[in-house]
Motif scaffolding. Sequence first.
Motif, PDB file in Angstrom:
ATOM      1  N   LEU A 103       0.858  -1.176   0.000  1.00 59.31           N
ATOM      2  CA  LEU A 103       0.000   0.000   0.000  1.00 59.31           C
ATOM      3  C   LEU A 103       0.895   1.226   0.000  1.00 59.31           C
ATOM      4  O   LEU A 103       1.821   1.314   0.813  1.00 59.31           O
ATOM      5  CB  LEU A 103      -0.860   0.028   1.268  1.00 59.31           C
ATOM      6  CG  LEU A 103      -1.990  -0.964   1.353  1.00 59.31           C
ATOM      7  CD1 LEU A 103      -2.416  -1.144   2.802  1.00 59.31           C
ATOM      8  CD2 LEU A 103      -3.151  -0.472   0.515  1.00 59.31           C
ATOM      9  N   GLN A 104       0.629   2.153  -0.902  1.00 62.72           N
ATOM     10  CA  GLN A 104       1.374   3.401  -0.931  1.00 62.72           C
ATOM     11  C   GLN A 104       0.715   4.378   0.043  1.00 62.72           C
ATOM     12  O   GLN A 104      -0.470   4.664  -0.085  1.00 62.72           O
ATOM     13  CB  GLN A 104       1.378   3.977  -2.353  1.00 62.72           C
ATOM     14  CG  GLN A 104       2.094   5.307  -2.490  1.00 62.72           C
ATOM     15  CD  GLN A 104       3.591   5.217  -2.251  1.00 62.72           C
ATOM     16  OE1 GLN A 104       4.250   4.284  -2.693  1.00 62.72           O
ATOM     17  NE2 GLN A 104       4.125   6.181  -1.526  1.00 62.72           N
ATOM     18  N   LYS A 105       1.462   4.834   1.041  1.00 64.69           N
ATOM     19  CA  LYS A 105       0.930   5.803   2.001  1.00 64.69           C
ATOM     20  C   LYS A 105       0.859   7.174   1.356  1.00 64.69           C
ATOM     21  O   LYS A 105       1.775   7.518   0.619  1.00 64.69           O
ATOM     22  CB  LYS A 105       1.820   5.886   3.238  1.00 64.69           C
ATOM     23  CG  LYS A 105       1.802   4.673   4.117  1.00 64.69           C
ATOM     24  CD  LYS A 105       2.726   4.960   5.294  1.00 64.69           C
ATOM     25  CE  LYS A 105       2.955   3.781   6.166  1.00 64.69           C
ATOM     26  NZ  LYS A 105       3.899   4.066   7.237  1.00 64.69           N
ATOM     27  N   PHE A 107      -3.090   5.978   2.062  1.00 64.36           N
ATOM     28  CA  PHE A 107      -4.041   5.181   1.279  1.00 64.36           C
ATOM     29  C   PHE A 107      -5.453   5.391   1.805  1.00 64.36           C
ATOM     30  O   PHE A 107      -5.650   5.819   2.936  1.00 64.36           O
ATOM     31  CB  PHE A 107      -3.665   3.694   1.282  1.00 64.36           C
ATOM     32  CG  PHE A 107      -3.371   3.121   2.640  1.00 64.36           C
ATOM     33  CD1 PHE A 107      -4.391   2.668   3.455  1.00 64.36           C
ATOM     34  CD2 PHE A 107      -2.068   3.029   3.097  1.00 64.36           C
ATOM     35  CE1 PHE A 107      -4.124   2.141   4.707  1.00 64.36           C
ATOM     36  CE2 PHE A 107      -1.788   2.498   4.356  1.00 64.36           C
ATOM     37  CZ  PHE A 107      -2.821   2.055   5.159  1.00 64.36           C
ATOM     38  N   GLN A 108      -6.406   5.078   0.963  1.00 63.62           N
ATOM     39  CA  GLN A 108      -7.819   5.256   1.285  1.00 63.62           C
ATOM     40  C   GLN A 108      -8.417   3.925   1.734  1.00 63.62           C
ATOM     41  O   GLN A 108      -7.885   2.855   1.450  1.00 63.62           O
ATOM     42  CB  GLN A 108      -8.578   5.773   0.054  1.00 63.62           C
ATOM     43  CG  GLN A 108      -8.050   7.078  -0.499  1.00 63.62           C
ATOM     44  CD  GLN A 108      -8.200   8.218   0.484  1.00 63.62           C
ATOM     45  OE1 GLN A 108      -9.237   8.349   1.132  1.00 63.62           O
ATOM     46  NE2 GLN A 108      -7.161   9.033   0.616  1.00 63.62           N
ATOM     47  N   GLU A 110     -11.011   2.293   0.605  1.00 64.74           N
ATOM     48  CA  GLU A 110     -11.330   1.401  -0.510  1.00 64.74           C
ATOM     49  C   GLU A 110     -10.088   0.651  -0.997  1.00 64.74           C
ATOM     50  O   GLU A 110     -10.140  -0.555  -1.244  1.00 64.74           O
ATOM     51  CB  GLU A 110     -11.936   2.211  -1.664  1.00 64.74           C
ATOM     52  CG  GLU A 110     -12.349   1.360  -2.840  1.00 64.74           C
ATOM     53  CD  GLU A 110     -12.977   2.204  -3.947  1.00 64.74           C
ATOM     54  OE1 GLU A 110     -12.538   2.046  -5.101  1.00 64.74           O
ATOM     55  OE2 GLU A 110     -13.886   2.995  -3.647  1.00 64.74           O
ATOM     56  N   THR A 111      -8.966   1.346  -1.095  1.00 64.93           N
ATOM     57  CA  THR A 111      -7.716   0.711  -1.529  1.00 64.93           C
ATOM     58  C   THR A 111      -7.272  -0.335  -0.510  1.00 64.93           C
ATOM     59  O   THR A 111      -6.880  -1.443  -0.882  1.00 64.93           O
ATOM     60  CB  THR A 111      -6.613   1.774  -1.714  1.00 64.93           C
ATOM     61  OG1 THR A 111      -7.081   2.765  -2.617  1.00 64.93           O
ATOM     62  CG2 THR A 111      -5.335   1.153  -2.247  1.00 64.93           C
ATOM     63  N   LEU A 112      -7.352  -0.011   0.763  1.00 64.36           N
ATOM     64  CA  LEU A 112      -6.991  -0.958   1.809  1.00 64.36           C
ATOM     65  C   LEU A 112      -7.836  -2.218   1.696  1.00 64.36           C
ATOM     66  O   LEU A 112      -7.314  -3.331   1.733  1.00 64.36           O
ATOM     67  CB  LEU A 112      -7.166  -0.319   3.194  1.00 64.36           C
ATOM     68  CG  LEU A 112      -6.916  -1.218   4.400  1.00 64.36           C
ATOM     69  CD1 LEU A 112      -5.483  -1.740   4.421  1.00 64.36           C
ATOM     70  CD2 LEU A 112      -7.246  -0.471   5.691  1.00 64.36           C
ATOM     71  N   LYS A 114      -9.391  -3.483  -0.924  1.00 58.89           N
ATOM     72  CA  LYS A 114      -9.043  -4.259  -2.123  1.00 58.89           C
ATOM     73  C   LYS A 114      -7.742  -5.030  -1.942  1.00 58.89           C
ATOM     74  O   LYS A 114      -7.637  -6.199  -2.335  1.00 58.89           O
ATOM     75  CB  LYS A 114      -8.942  -3.336  -3.344  1.00 58.89           C
ATOM     76  CG  LYS A 114     -10.273  -2.844  -3.840  1.00 58.89           C
ATOM     77  CD  LYS A 114     -10.094  -1.916  -5.032  1.00 58.89           C
ATOM     78  CE  LYS A 114     -11.433  -1.378  -5.500  1.00 58.89           C
ATOM     79  NZ  LYS A 114     -11.284  -0.404  -6.591  1.00 58.89           N
ATOM     80  N   VAL A 115      -6.743  -4.393  -1.360  1.00 60.31           N
ATOM     81  CA  VAL A 115      -5.446  -5.058  -1.168  1.00 60.31           C
ATOM     82  C   VAL A 115      -5.570  -6.196  -0.155  1.00 60.31           C
ATOM     83  O   VAL A 115      -5.001  -7.268  -0.342  1.00 60.31           O
ATOM     84  CB  VAL A 115      -4.357  -4.031  -0.766  1.00 60.31           C
ATOM     85  CG1 VAL A 115      -3.052  -4.723  -0.407  1.00 60.31           C
ATOM     86  CG2 VAL A 115      -4.126  -3.039  -1.903  1.00 60.31           C
TER      87      VAL A 115
END
Length: 125
Positions: A103-105, A107-108, A110-112, A114-115
Motif C-alpha cells: 500500500l502506498q501511504k 491510502f484510502q 477502498e484501496t486498503l 481491495k489489497v
Amino acid sequence: MAAARMPRGNVFLVEDEVMIRMMVADMLEELGFRVAAEAGEIGEAIRLAETADFDLAILDVNVNGKVISPVADLIKARKRPFIFATGYGSSGLPEEYRDRPALQKPFQLETLGKVIEAALKSAPV
C-alpha cells in the motif's frame, strides 16, 4: 441497535506512527476486521509475529529507522499473508519481498479493502 457481526479476520498491525496506526485500525474495523495485535517498534513486532493469533499482517516497511524484514520473515515462516505499507513506493520494499502486495501511504479505505481481499485470496492454504 445493530447486531454484532463476526470479524472477517484478525489483523496484526505494525506501524511506528501512533496516529497512523490508530487511523489504520479504525479503517480495518470499518472494513469488518479486528486488530488482534499491534506494535510500534521492531522488538515488540518480532515477539508478536511469533506469538499473536492473526490471519493477515500489515507491516510498515520502516519502523523507527529499522527495516521490517525480520518480522516479515517470521510471518512468512508461519505461512500468513502480509501487506507492506510504505511511503517509499515499491523500491522501498525489502528486495526479497518486492513481489508482495504494498500500500502506498497515504491510502484510502477502498484501496486498503481491495489489497486485503487480494492478499487473503492469494494466501497459501
